[in-house]
Design an enzyme around this catalytic site. Structure first.
Site, PDB file in Angstrom:
ATOM      1  N   LYS A 198      31.457  30.711  52.121  1.00 37.34           N
ATOM      2  CA  LYS A 198      32.387  31.778  52.505  1.00 37.34           C
ATOM      3  C   LYS A 198      32.016  33.182  52.038  1.00 37.34           C
ATOM      4  CE  LYS A 198      36.074  34.109  51.647  1.00 37.34           C
ATOM      5  NZ  LYS A 198      35.970  35.205  52.066  1.00 37.34           N
ATOM      6  N   SER A 251      35.559  38.610  41.438  1.00 26.24           N
ATOM      7  CA  SER A 251      36.188  39.424  40.525  1.00 26.24           C
ATOM      8  C   SER A 251      36.694  38.439  39.524  1.00 26.24           C
ATOM      9  CB  SER A 251      37.369  40.056  40.887  1.00 26.24           C
ATOM     10  OG  SER A 251      38.158  39.106  41.746  1.00 26.24           O
ATOM     11  N   GLY A 255      38.170  34.607  39.726  1.00 25.18           N
ATOM     12  CA  GLY A 255      37.661  33.632  38.852  1.00 25.18           C
ATOM     13  C   GLY A 255      38.572  33.001  38.024  1.00 25.18           C
ATOM     14  N   GLU A 272      30.478  33.761  38.297  1.00 29.50           N
ATOM     15  CA  GLU A 272      29.788  34.806  38.040  1.00 29.50           C
ATOM     16  C   GLU A 272      30.543  35.990  38.276  1.00 29.50           C
ATOM     17  OE1 GLU A 272      26.902  34.741  36.886  1.00 29.50           O
ATOM     18  OE2 GLU A 272      25.869  32.910  37.702  1.00 29.50           O
ATOM     19  N   CYS A 306      27.458  43.952  39.370  1.00 23.67           N
ATOM     20  CA  CYS A 306      28.204  43.369  38.419  1.00 23.67           C
ATOM     21  C   CYS A 306      27.598  43.796  36.920  1.00 23.67           C
ATOM     22  CB  CYS A 306      28.390  41.935  38.356  1.00 23.67           C
ATOM     23  SG  CYS A 306      26.849  41.268  38.793  1.00 23.67           S
ATOM     24  N   GLU A 403      35.911  47.754  34.591  1.00 24.55           N
ATOM     25  CA  GLU A 403      35.011  47.574  35.590  1.00 24.55           C
ATOM     26  C   GLU A 403      35.315  48.500  36.547  1.00 24.55           C
ATOM     27  OE1 GLU A 403      34.183  44.304  38.090  1.00 24.55           O
ATOM     28  OE2 GLU A 403      32.177  44.370  37.549  1.00 24.55           O
TER      29      GLU A 403
END
Ligand code: NAP
Ligand code: MG
Length: 492
Positions: A198, A251, A255, A272, A306, A403
């Protein structure tokens, strides 16, 4: 007398204010359909509930295409197709033959690289120079690299019989759409797994194009299935009982949810996630080279990376010179039309992401940090952000801890090696870091003590399919790339 020698000529700010003739890439090579269906069992199939989402070009805000929204029923159908593809074809096929298919996909992608690059830039907003020179070639290289592993698993893992897991669910983010699809698909296929993938809802186009390349490569039906849709499609995929492995890039919040959701299951998981990388410049570093590296680290791909070097730690003795050079270089960066080959900083991926970045800029000012942005002229339409930096940033401030995922650099200073290691490691993340110094011994010391999955030395944002990538702490776990990237798809 000193005043007599004072020059009346203003120092030259190289490139600042230069006018470049436009050098637009043509969009003619991209055959974008008005509407895309779901790719299930080797065929394009409409969604069961018939809903579609609109994707826009973030540089113009114009509609680009419609993509089907897969619901639970479609997820069920795709997982069943992947299971059939696994049992009937893929697990029975020799590694050598699987390798041929993967190699064929790589060659077809390479042949259609121009179209893929144009699509990536139109859909996501990144400069065409980056899609053309980084995203698409690296995506092809990942397929080439893993094509080579398919028939060598027994040599890579001697005295062990490696078996595929079965059906893998793969979920990708919007910042490197095709590249992240390649990072996930190529090792899964090489190890004999089948896939339901996806893409992110704002950037599905190149993954849909990849589906047609996979069809062209004549891959057996069901081996790769592509489902577009929003977060609900992703969560339905995560929850599906017949999934054996989940590979997620996105994100940290999502996660964590996936981790909770799968905790009681036997599903294998790799994550990740986000990052807040420190780019560390010592006083003995080659300064101009380091300025370029810092610029590349945070402004590359609008900071939608990232592993972006979003915190700069510069040694106190060179801080003022370094920051001035950085500002001068920022003044030369061209912000604007991503399809123009001169453009350095393209469009922010979505209105929501631009809002988030602007909130952080306001927050930084409120927290008392000193704000600087280039005076680049921004286009009237579309989502754009000037390259921005903050000095006088406190280690504990949100600007230094969270972030931002945009072209915003937080600058802090340090005096000693021990101090900077402590500061650099003081975040919840651990994905990447950069070290700039003349001393080899210092590079070894720093890379050993920095808590980051990747440490670049006198370089930044370099990737290679043979080199594993991934983080720890809240940046996730598991590796993609290299032979390490095979492990998450195998059982023994
Ligand atoms: P995101 O919101 O977590 O989305 C990532 C993907 O997950 C998208 O396809 C998204 O679909 C889907 N998704 C959303 N909610 C879900 C759920 N509940 N269950 C399953 N799937 C779900 O992240 P993003 O905003 O797209 O990406 C930016 C983030 O990714 C940043 O934090 C960045 O650091 C991280 N990232 C990490 C790496 C790495 O290698 N470590 C690489 C790239 C990006 P929709 O788009 O349809 O919502
Ligand atoms: Mg789009």
């Amino acid at each position: 007398m000193a005043t007599k020698n004072k020059s009346t000529i203003k120092p030259l700010r190289l490139g600042a204010g230069w006018k470049y003739a436009p050098a637009p890439e043509s969009s003619a090579s991209a055959q974008i359909q008005h509407q895309y269906e779901l790719f299930i069992d080797g065929k394009w199939q409409p969604p069961k509930k018939g809903a579609y989402l609109e994707s826009i070009n973030p540089a113009t805000e114009k509609k680009l295409y419609r993509a089907a929204v897969a619901t639970e029923q479609d997820v069920d159908k795709a997982v069943a197709a992947a299971q059939k593809g696994f049992d009937k074809y893929w697990k029975k096929m020799s590694g050598k033959d699987r390798g041929k298919y993967i190699f064929r996909i790589a060659r077809l992608m390479q042949e259609q690289a121009r179209e893929l690059s144009v699509m990536e830039t139109l859909d996501g907003g990144k400069p065409i120079r980056e899609s053309r020179d980084i995203d698409i070639p690296l995506a092809c290289n990942h397929f080439f690299y893993y094509a080579g592993w398919a028939d060598k698993l027994e040599y890579a893992l001697p005295n062990r019989t490696a078996k595929p897991l079965g059906v893998a669910a793969q979920i990708t983010p919007w910042n490197f759409p095709l590249l992240m699809a390649a990072w996930k698909l190529a090792p899964a296929l090489a190890t004999g797994n089948t896939v339901v993938l996806k893409p992110a809802e704002t950037t599905s186009l190149t993954t849909l194009k990849l589906a047609s390349i996979i069809q062209e490569a004549d891959l057996p039906p069901g081996v790769v299935n592509i489902l577009t849709g929003a977060g609900e499609t992703g969560s339905a995929l995560v929850r599906h009982p017949n999934i054996n492995k989940i590979a997620f890039t996105g994100s940290t919040a999502v996660g964590k949810w996936i981790q909770q959701e799968t905790a009681a299951s036997t599903k294998k998981l790799t994550l990740e996630l986000g990052g807040k990388a420190a780019n560390i410049v010592f006083s003995d570093a080659p300064i101009d080279q380091a300025v370029e590296g810092v610029v590349n680290g945070i402004f590359f791909n609008q900071g939608h990376v990232c592993c972006a070097g979003s915190r700069l730690y510069v040694q106190e003795s060179i801080a003022s010179v370094f920051i001035q050079k950085l500002k001068d270089r920022m003044a030369t960066l061209l912000v604007g039309d991503p399809m123009d080959k001169n453009t350095d900083i393209g469009a922010i991926n979505s209105a929501a992401q631009l809002d988030k970045i602007n909130q952080y800029i306001r927050l930084g000012k409120k927290e008392g940090a000193h704000h600087y942005e280039s005076d680049a002229r921004l286009p009237q339409k579309g989502f754009f952000c000037r390259p921005t930096l903050f000095t006088k940033v406190a280690q504990s401030s949100r600007l230094a801890q969270e972030e931002i995922f945009g072209p915003v650099l937080a600058i802090l200073t340090f005096r000693t090696e021990d101090e900077v290691i402590e500061k650099a490691n003081n975040t919840p993340y651990g994905l990447s870091a950069g070290v700039w110094t003349d001393k080899g011994s210092r590079i070894f010391n720093m890379s050993r003590r920095l808590k980051a999955g990747v440490v670049w030395a006198n370089a930044y944002n370099l990737f290679d399919p043979a080199s594993p990538f991934g983080g720890y702490k809240e940046s996730g776990y598991g590796r993609e790339g290299g032979w390490h990237g095979l492990y998450p798809y195998l059982t023994f």
